[in-house]
Design an enzyme around this catalytic site. Sequence first.
Site, PDB file in Angstrom:
ATOM      1  N   THR A   1       0.874  -1.193   0.000  1.00  0.00           N
ATOM      2  CA  THR A   1       0.000   0.000   0.000  1.00  0.00           C
ATOM      3  C   THR A   1       0.891   1.216   0.000  1.00  0.00           C
ATOM      4  OG1 THR A   1      -2.092  -0.781   0.963  1.00  0.00           O
ATOM      5  CG2 THR A   1      -1.472   1.428   1.556  1.00  0.00           C
TER       6      THR A   1
ATOM      7  N   ARG B   1     -13.511  -7.338  -2.851  1.00  0.00           N
ATOM      8  CA  ARG B   1     -13.115  -7.149  -1.442  1.00  0.00           C
ATOM      9  C   ARG B   1     -12.598  -5.706  -1.261  1.00  0.00           C
ATOM     10  NH1 ARG B   1      -8.060  -5.423   0.898  1.00  0.00           N
ATOM     11  NH2 ARG B   1      -7.936  -6.247   3.004  1.00  0.00           N
TER      12      ARG B   1
ATOM     13  N   GLY C   1     -10.635  -3.101   1.447  1.00  0.00           N
ATOM     14  CA  GLY C   1      -9.843  -3.023   2.673  1.00  0.00           C
ATOM     15  C   GLY C   1     -10.084  -1.721   3.410  1.00  0.00           C
ATOM     16  N   ASP C   2      -9.144  -1.386   4.252  1.00  0.00           N
ATOM     17  CA  ASP C   2      -9.265  -0.169   5.069  1.00  0.00           C
ATOM     18  C   ASP C   2      -8.845   1.092   4.310  1.00  0.00           C
ATOM     19  OD1 ASP C   2      -6.604  -1.296   5.009  1.00  0.00           O
ATOM     20  OD2 ASP C   2      -6.029   0.258   6.437  1.00  0.00           O
TER      21      ASP C   2
ATOM     22  N   THR D   1      -1.355   1.159   6.812  1.00  0.00           N
ATOM     23  CA  THR D   1      -1.092   0.017   5.933  1.00  0.00           C
ATOM     24  C   THR D   1      -1.039  -1.253   6.762  1.00  0.00           C
ATOM     25  OG1 THR D   1       0.475  -0.981   4.372  1.00  0.00           O
ATOM     26  CG2 THR D   1       1.413   0.441   6.069  1.00  0.00           C
ATOM     27  N   GLY D   2      -1.447  -2.344   6.152  1.00  0.00           N
ATOM     28  CA  GLY D   2      -1.446  -3.612   6.871  1.00  0.00           C
ATOM     29  C   GLY D   2      -2.663  -4.406   6.454  1.00  0.00           C
TER      30      GLY D   2
ATOM     31  N   GLY E   1      -5.984  -5.100   6.027  1.00  0.00           N
ATOM     32  CA  GLY E   1      -7.047  -4.111   6.166  1.00  0.00           C
ATOM     33  C   GLY E   1      -8.195  -4.505   7.059  1.00  0.00           C
TER      34      GLY E   1
HETATM   35  N1  ASP Z   1      -4.377  -2.162   3.930  1.00  0.00           N
HETATM   36  C1  ASP Z   1      -4.382  -2.730   2.605  1.00  0.00           C
HETATM   37  C2  ASP Z   1      -5.632  -3.536   2.438  1.00  0.00           C
HETATM   38  O1  ASP Z   1      -5.967  -4.295   3.308  1.00  0.00           O
HETATM   39  C3  ASP Z   1      -3.205  -3.575   2.314  1.00  0.00           C
HETATM   40  C4  ASP Z   1      -1.892  -3.113   2.893  1.00  0.00           C
HETATM   41  O2  ASP Z   1      -1.771  -2.028   3.361  1.00  0.00           O
HETATM   42  O3  ASP Z   1      -0.952  -3.883   2.886  1.00  0.00           O
HETATM   43  O4  ASP Z   1      -6.217  -3.479   1.392  1.00  0.00           O
END
Ligand code: ASP
Length: 325
Positions: free
Chosen positions: A180, A208, A210-211, A231-232, A234
Site C-alpha cells: 500500500t 473485497r 480493505g481499510d 497500511t497492513g 485491512g
Molecule cells: N491495507 C491494505 C488492504 O488491506 C493492504 C496493505 O496495506 O498492505 O487493502
Amino acid sequence: MTAAPPPGRVRPIIAVHGGAGVPAPGRLAPAQRAAVCAGLHAALAAGRDCLRDGGRAVDAVVAAVSVLEDDPAFNAGIGAALTREGHAEHDAAVMCGASRRAGACTGTRRVRHPVQLARTLLDDGPHVFVAGPTAEALAHERGLAFLAPEAFVTPRRLAALAEARRLSESGLSEEARHGTVGAVALDAAGHLAAATSTGGLTNKLPGRIGDSPIPGAGTYADDGVCAVSATGRGEYFLRTVFAHRVACLAELGGLGLAEAAGRALDEVAALGGSGGAIVLGRDGVPVFRFNGHGLYRGHWSLAAEAPSLAIYHDPETGPAPKGTR
Ligand code: ASP
C-alpha cells in the site's frame, strides 16, 4: 477540533509510506531496496515541490501518491496486488484536514491514478465514495487518464499470486501478501491532509474492500488533531477504525500522537493484525509506527535539503530517521 496554528510558525512537511510488506532484515534484495528508495524519494520530491510552490497539503499528498501509483515497486496503481482472478482492483482515498472533506473509490480496474479520482470527489462531491463501474464512469467524465487493465499487472505480482495460490496465507511472505502507499502533509497555512492508495491483498476476492479507501479506517485528516495513512491487513484496521482511533486517542484521550498511534496499533495486534501507519500533527513532526519487520517510509520538510528514508528499526538501515518519533 481546534484552530490551525497561525501561518509563519508552521514547518511544511510531507511524509510517505510504501507499505509494511517488508521482508525480514537481510532478505530485502538490493535491487528492490534501491527501487523502493528511489520511488519514495521521487514521491517526496513531488509532494515537497507542491508545498514549496504554495500548494495545499491536499495537493501535496495527491502528487506524492500519484508518483507511487505509477511506480511498479509498490502495491498501488501499476504493480498493484492481484485478485484471485488475476486482476488489479484499486482502492484509494484522500481527506483534507481543513474542510474534513473526503473522497474515495474502490474496485477500479482502468483508472491510472485512483487517488486523483478520489480527489475529484473531495473537491466536487456530492458523494464521498464511489465503486466499480460508477467510479470509472466518473473518472472518464472528469477527464482522468486510463490504462488497459493488463498495464497494471506486473511479473512480480503474478509471481506473488502464483505463490499465494500454492501456499496457505500464513506461508506467504510479507512482501507477497500486501503493501500500500500513502502520504500525509502539513502545508504553510497549517492545514493537514492524508491520502492512501492500494491494490489491497494478494489473492483477495474480487470486490473485497480493505481499510485504505475508508475514511476513518485507513485514511483520516482533521486539522485539529492529525493526518493518518495506514497500511497492513485491512480487515483489522477496519475493525478498529484505526485512523480515527488514533485521532480519538490523541484528541479525547490526551495521548501524544506517537503514543496514540502505538496504542491503536497494539489494538490491531491484539486482534491478530499487523501493519503500520504514518501520522502527522500540526507540530510537523512525523510519527512512523509499525509492528512487523519494517515500513518503507520517508519524510521531507521544506527546511531540509535532503529527504530522510528508512525501512527497518535495526542497524541495517540505522535508527529511525532524524526528526521523527
Ligand atoms: N491495507 C491494505 C488492504 O488491506 C493492504 C496493505 O496495506 O498492505 O487493502
